[in-house]
Design a protein around this motif. Structure first.
Motif, PDB file in Angstrom:
ATOM      1  N   SER A   1      -1.605  -2.514  -6.460  1.00 38.69           N
ATOM      2  CA  SER A   1      -2.830  -2.422  -5.654  1.00 38.69           C
ATOM      3  C   SER A   1      -3.535  -3.772  -5.584  1.00 38.69           C
ATOM      4  CB  SER A   1      -3.745  -1.355  -6.258  1.00 38.69           C
ATOM      5  OG  SER A   1      -4.888  -1.191  -5.477  1.00 38.69           O
ATOM      6  N   ARG A   2      -3.583  -4.477  -6.700  1.00 37.38           N
ATOM      7  CA  ARG A   2      -4.193  -5.807  -6.729  1.00 37.38           C
ATOM      8  C   ARG A   2      -3.429  -6.777  -5.830  1.00 37.38           C
ATOM      9  NH1 ARG A   2      -7.489  -9.321  -9.712  1.00 37.38           N
ATOM     10  NH2 ARG A   2      -6.571 -11.364 -10.049  1.00 37.38           N
TER      11      ARG A   2
ATOM     12  N   GLY B   1       0.757   0.643 -10.988  1.00 37.56           N
ATOM     13  CA  GLY B   1       0.007   0.972  -9.780  1.00 37.56           C
ATOM     14  C   GLY B   1      -1.179   0.052  -9.573  1.00 37.56           C
TER      15      GLY B   1
ATOM     16  N   MET C   1       0.842  -1.201   0.000  1.00 40.63           N
ATOM     17  CA  MET C   1       0.000   0.000   0.000  1.00 40.63           C
ATOM     18  C   MET C   1       0.877   1.250   0.000  1.00 40.63           C
ATOM     19  SD  MET C   1      -3.055  -0.899  -0.418  1.00 40.63           S
ATOM     20  CE  MET C   1      -3.928   0.625  -0.096  1.00 40.63           C
TER      21      MET C   1
ATOM     22  N   VAL D   1       2.334   1.595  -3.651  1.00 36.67           N
ATOM     23  CA  VAL D   1       1.384   2.042  -4.678  1.00 36.67           C
ATOM     24  C   VAL D   1       1.322   3.572  -4.733  1.00 36.67           C
ATOM     25  CG1 VAL D   1      -0.810   2.119  -3.406  1.00 36.67           C
ATOM     26  CG2 VAL D   1      -0.793   1.332  -5.773  1.00 36.67           C
TER      27      VAL D   1
END
Length: 99
Positions: free
Chosen positions: A57-58, A53, A42, A45
């Protein structure tokens, strides 16, 4: 002139390396490592953009899900999430090296 890696790649790579180093074989240590990796991703990102990004995030969401499954907060086989993580790690590696 050397190519500059996309933002977030180095941070994500460090987070994934730390996970592999810290996870161990015990469920509780795997869960703790997954939670820390979620936090680290986190942070990564924030420096990332575009498809990189989105992929970081995934991955962060997948590590959070892995933590939930390992701790029993949600049902399901952790190995299903690990398979998704492995696929996305390979894709992120390709994205970060393609620049």
């Amino acid at each position: 002139m050397s190519a500059v890696r996309p933002g977030g790649c180095d941070e994500a790579a460090a987070a994934l390396t730390a996970y592999r180093r810290n996870a161990g074989t015990v469920r509780s240590s795997q869960a703790a490592a997954a939670q820390q990796t979620y936090r680290d991703l986190m942070g990564a990102v924030l420096d990332a953009q575009g498809v990189v990004g989105a992929k970081i995030s995934r991955l962060a969401a997948e590590f959070q899900e892995l933590n939930f499954r390992l701790t029993g907060m949600t049902g399901g086989d952790p190995n299903q999430v690990i398979a998704d993580i492995n696929t996305d790690v390979a894709e992120l590696k390709r994205l970060c090296e393609s620049i």
